[in-house]
Design an enzyme around this catalytic site. Structure first.
Site, PDB file in Angstrom:
ATOM      1  N   HIS A 170       0.812  -1.223   0.000  1.00  0.00           N
ATOM      2  CA  HIS A 170       0.000   0.000   0.000  1.00  0.00           C
ATOM      3  C   HIS A 170       0.844   1.271   0.000  1.00  0.00           C
ATOM      4  O   HIS A 170       2.056   1.237   0.212  1.00  0.00           O
ATOM      5  CB  HIS A 170      -0.979   0.016   1.181  1.00  0.00           C
ATOM      6  CG  HIS A 170      -0.353   0.172   2.538  1.00  0.00           C
ATOM      7  ND1 HIS A 170      -0.209  -0.865   3.430  1.00  0.00           N
ATOM      8  CD2 HIS A 170       0.170   1.257   3.185  1.00  0.00           C
ATOM      9  CE1 HIS A 170       0.350  -0.425   4.548  1.00  0.00           C
ATOM     10  NE2 HIS A 170       0.592   0.863   4.415  1.00  0.00           N
ATOM     11  N   GLU A 234      -3.841   3.624   1.723  1.00  0.00           N
ATOM     12  CA  GLU A 234      -4.138   3.797   3.143  1.00  0.00           C
ATOM     13  C   GLU A 234      -4.331   5.275   3.427  1.00  0.00           C
ATOM     14  O   GLU A 234      -3.443   6.091   3.167  1.00  0.00           O
ATOM     15  CB  GLU A 234      -2.999   3.262   4.012  1.00  0.00           C
ATOM     16  CG  GLU A 234      -3.224   3.501   5.505  1.00  0.00           C
ATOM     17  CD  GLU A 234      -2.022   3.152   6.366  1.00  0.00           C
ATOM     18  OE1 GLU A 234      -2.078   3.403   7.592  1.00  0.00           O
ATOM     19  OE2 GLU A 234      -1.009   2.645   5.833  1.00  0.00           O
ATOM     20  N   HIS A 261       2.378  11.555  -6.954  1.00  0.00           N
ATOM     21  CA  HIS A 261       0.995  11.191  -7.210  1.00  0.00           C
ATOM     22  C   HIS A 261       0.779   9.694  -7.062  1.00  0.00           C
ATOM     23  O   HIS A 261       1.727   8.920  -7.017  1.00  0.00           O
ATOM     24  CB  HIS A 261       0.564  11.614  -8.624  1.00  0.00           C
ATOM     25  CG  HIS A 261       1.386  10.991  -9.721  1.00  0.00           C
ATOM     26  ND1 HIS A 261       2.399  11.651 -10.366  1.00  0.00           N
ATOM     27  CD2 HIS A 261       1.360   9.743 -10.282  1.00  0.00           C
ATOM     28  CE1 HIS A 261       2.943  10.864 -11.272  1.00  0.00           C
ATOM     29  NE2 HIS A 261       2.340   9.692 -11.242  1.00  0.00           N
ATOM     30  N   GLU A 307      -3.082  10.608 -11.080  1.00  0.00           N
ATOM     31  CA  GLU A 307      -2.924  10.441 -12.525  1.00  0.00           C
ATOM     32  C   GLU A 307      -3.921   9.395 -13.019  1.00  0.00           C
ATOM     33  O   GLU A 307      -4.234   8.433 -12.307  1.00  0.00           O
ATOM     34  CB  GLU A 307      -1.499  10.002 -12.847  1.00  0.00           C
ATOM     35  CG  GLU A 307      -1.199   9.913 -14.333  1.00  0.00           C
ATOM     36  CD  GLU A 307       0.229   9.498 -14.629  1.00  0.00           C
ATOM     37  OE1 GLU A 307       0.647   9.653 -15.796  1.00  0.00           O
ATOM     38  OE2 GLU A 307       0.930   9.032 -13.709  1.00  0.00           O
TER      39      GLU A 307
END
Length: 320
Positions: A170, A234, A261, A307
């Protein structure tokens, strides 16, 4: 039409000072360079790393048809600039992005291997009360959380670790208003809430979102129900931040820069962007803006960039 159930949380981008050192670190974690986009005219390169061995979730897939990629952005010359330093997102007053996280087969062996290789830790397993997570530092000081796929007691007698079984689990970002962020990522980005960890005594909650399979129903004690996943997001929410009108997290793209990003790969880029337009998202860049017509950037409630690219397996669009 666009189907959000086909979306993937493709990658997370961080800026790095010295690409050789950074690639060496992430390759030591078991990732492999699966794509490189060089832009000599604009003086920057993009390096994409992912788990790609036989045991990897997305082994052999096109880079846009994956989850859990790390994108390293290198601006030419930074490696020779003694004054250049990224913002890792964990230092006041520029907190925002928190960390990347890998899940490993043997937590103790994996941490020992990292320590033996000379890598520094923000938190070792033995530090503090939480003995089932560690944070190793990459060459730029970004935090990489390390969690186990199995209970500690099951692996204590095993001294080996197989990086081929690791997952890029994550990416953590801090959010000001949990309700606004959860609504955005679920209703607009189409993610599912996989797991929630509420910590009222410590004054924070964690929310894990993503696409694909739900969290495990019967995870062993001490093991995250999402430890076997890749490409999760998260959200860390510290209580009461939404009540302070002046409070704001750093998005990583304002100075000082660091994290750039997250990226969503979609089934139909034009249809997905049309749907975002209908939902009145805030845009950083529409498809029609600028020279690059194959990417768009949406802003989340905290101003983090998302994005949006085409999953090239589902529909060919770009010659990446």
């Amino acid at each position: 039409m666009t189907d959000t159930s086909k979306y993937k949380l493709n990658h997370s981008m961080i800026r790095v000072k010295d690409p050789k050192r950074s690639v060496e670190f992430y390759e030591f974690l078991g990732l492999k360079v699966i794509n490189k986009i060089q832009n000599p005219d604009a003086k920057f390169d993009l390096i994409f790393l992912a788990y790609d061995g036989p045991k990897a979730v997305s082994h052999g897939n096109h880079w846009t048809d994956r989850e859990g990629i790390v994108e390293l952005t290198h601006n030419y010359g930074t490696e020779d600039n003694a004054d250049y330093k990224v913002s890792n997102g964990n230092t006041e007053p520029h907190k925002g992005f928190g960390h990347l996280c890998i899940s490993v087969d043997n937590l103790q062996a994996a941490c020992t291997r990292l320590e033996d290789a000379g890598y520094k830790f923000q938190k070792k397993l033995s530090d503090g009360r939480m003995k089932h997570i560690a944070f190793v530092l990459d060459p730029d000081g970004y935090w990489v959380e390390v969690i186990g796929q199995k209970p500690l007691e099951e692996t204590e007698s095993v001294k080996d670790t197989d990086t081929g079984s690791y997952r890029m689990n994550h990416t953590m970002i801090r959010v000001k208003d949990k309700d606004a962020s959860l609504k955005f990522y679920q209703d607009i980005m189409g993610m599912q809430l996989k797991r929630t960890s509420e910590n009222p005594n410590a004054g924070f909650n964690l929310y894990f979102l993503g696409y694909g399979a739900p969290a495990a129903e019967n995870a062993p004690s001490g093991v995250s129900a999402t430890a076997d996943h890749e490409g999760l997001l998260e959200l860390t929410y510290n209580y009461e931040t939404e009540k302070d009108a002046s409070f704001k997290y750093h998005n990583g793209n304002d100075e000082p820069q660091g994290f750039g990003h997250i990226c969503i790969a979609v089934d139909d880029l034009d249809a997905a962007c049309a749907r975002f337009e209908e939902k009145n998202v805030n845009w950083k860049k529409r498809l029609t803006d600028g020279r690059m017509k194959n990417i768009a950037f949406v802003l989340d409630p905290d101003g983090y960039w998302i994005e949006v690219v085409q999953n090239e397996k589902l529909k060919t669009r770009s010659n990446w």
